[in-house]
Design an enzyme around this catalytic site. Sequence first.
Site, PDB file in Angstrom:
ATOM      1  N   LYS A   1       0.846  -1.205   0.000  1.00 50.21           N
ATOM      2  CA  LYS A   1       0.000   0.000   0.000  1.00 50.21           C
ATOM      3  C   LYS A   1       0.876   1.248   0.000  1.00 50.21           C
ATOM      4  O   LYS A   1       0.628   2.206  -0.730  1.00 50.21           O
ATOM      5  CB  LYS A   1      -0.961  -0.012   1.204  1.00 50.21           C
ATOM      6  CG  LYS A   1      -2.120  -0.986   0.992  1.00 50.21           C
ATOM      7  CD  LYS A   1      -2.938  -1.292   2.226  1.00 50.21           C
ATOM      8  CE  LYS A   1      -3.937  -2.415   1.890  1.00 50.21           C
ATOM      9  NZ  LYS A   1      -4.742  -2.878   3.007  1.00 50.21           N
TER      10      LYS A   1
ATOM     11  N   ASP B   1     -11.351   2.888   3.022  1.00 47.77           N
ATOM     12  CA  ASP B   1     -11.710   1.482   2.822  1.00 47.77           C
ATOM     13  C   ASP B   1     -13.215   1.343   2.589  1.00 47.77           C
ATOM     14  O   ASP B   1     -13.690   0.277   2.204  1.00 47.77           O
ATOM     15  CB  ASP B   1     -11.325   0.658   4.072  1.00 47.77           C
ATOM     16  CG  ASP B   1     -10.059  -0.160   3.854  1.00 47.77           C
ATOM     17  OD1 ASP B   1      -9.742  -0.457   2.684  1.00 47.77           O
ATOM     18  OD2 ASP B   1      -9.395  -0.489   4.860  1.00 47.77           O
TER      19      ASP B   1
ATOM     20  N   GLN C   1      -5.144  -1.588   8.971  1.00 50.04           N
ATOM     21  CA  GLN C   1      -5.014  -2.916   8.375  1.00 50.04           C
ATOM     22  C   GLN C   1      -5.734  -3.952   9.249  1.00 50.04           C
ATOM     23  O   GLN C   1      -5.469  -4.056  10.446  1.00 50.04           O
ATOM     24  CB  GLN C   1      -3.517  -3.267   8.231  1.00 50.04           C
ATOM     25  CG  GLN C   1      -3.258  -4.572   7.515  1.00 50.04           C
ATOM     26  CD  GLN C   1      -3.740  -4.562   6.070  1.00 50.04           C
ATOM     27  OE1 GLN C   1      -3.533  -3.610   5.330  1.00 50.04           O
ATOM     28  NE2 GLN C   1      -4.421  -5.626   5.672  1.00 50.04           N
TER      29      GLN C   1
END
Length: 283
Positions: free
Chosen positions: A49, A116, A93
């Site tokens: 990422k 997200d 995460q």
Amino acid sequence: MAQIIDGKAVSLEQRELLKAQVEKMNIKPGLAVILVGSDPASQVYVRNKKAGCAQVGIYSESYDLPEETTQEQLLALIEKLNCKEDIHGILVQLPLPKHIDETAVINAIVPEKDVDAFHPVNVGKIMTGDYDFLPCTPAGVMCLLSHYGIDPAGKECVVIGRSNIVGKPQAMLLLHANGTVTICHSKTADLKAKCLSADILVAAIGKADFITGDMIKEGAVVVDVGINRRDDGKLTGDVDFASCEPKASFITPVPGGVGPMTITMLLKNTVKAAQLCSDKLGE
Ligand code: NAD
């Protein structure tokens, strides 16, 4: 023989477009990436990422926190990042260590920085079709379909898996694209018959090589979201590629299919978050 859907190539193309977009922006998009603990797979995802951010010109900062970090400490960090002006996206995460409540953490991120698209406000917006951010993996699938000229309108679309991260939002995006959508899951009766009805089949199950050639219709588009590790350490999807590929019209490989798109869609959401912030400041 199926046409292979090349997620790596599409991802690269999308990143070039994002890079050009970022160069023209009057603010630099910023992403904060939080990792709690030292799960090796999560460490790889976080590294990828951050590399993706650098590739398209997004500023990123990372917070690698020890396993024993308390929920209060994590929430305090999110609170700080919610107010940080050079950060437009916050990514935590998952999975988090067991002692931390994932829902509480997701809900603590302000929806404007929830790149997200897991916050209930963003989930609700996806439901109504009036969204700012799309969930990364399903958005990646839609991007691949569009790139290969595959239009879900009027097609029988079968999604296997009903998770909040993949299955449910995937079904919603296919519905927005005018597909006729069936969601299957672990309690679905006669899964094979449902799969055989699919013009577009999306497998998001988490079981290696679960979908076999006898379960798909001749000419079906087969999208494999699964990432599973075989005993020999090799990655494999939820679709048995060898038996499905000869029958499918299009198929995604694992690796190199949906996987590369997920991070690219995260980068896209971060750029969008920064653009929305810049638009707001300019009002
Ligand atoms: P999950 O475990 O949360 O959900 C799995 C779903 O599969 C469940 O809804 C369950 O009902 C269904 N299922 C399980 N057994 C089944 C069966 N026998 N028949 C029918 N349905 C069954 O998993 P998830 O987070 O949605 O992820 C699914 C897969 O996608 C995993 O392999 C994961 O690693 C992968 N994944 C990939 C990406 C990517 O970037 N490519 C992103 C997220 C998840």
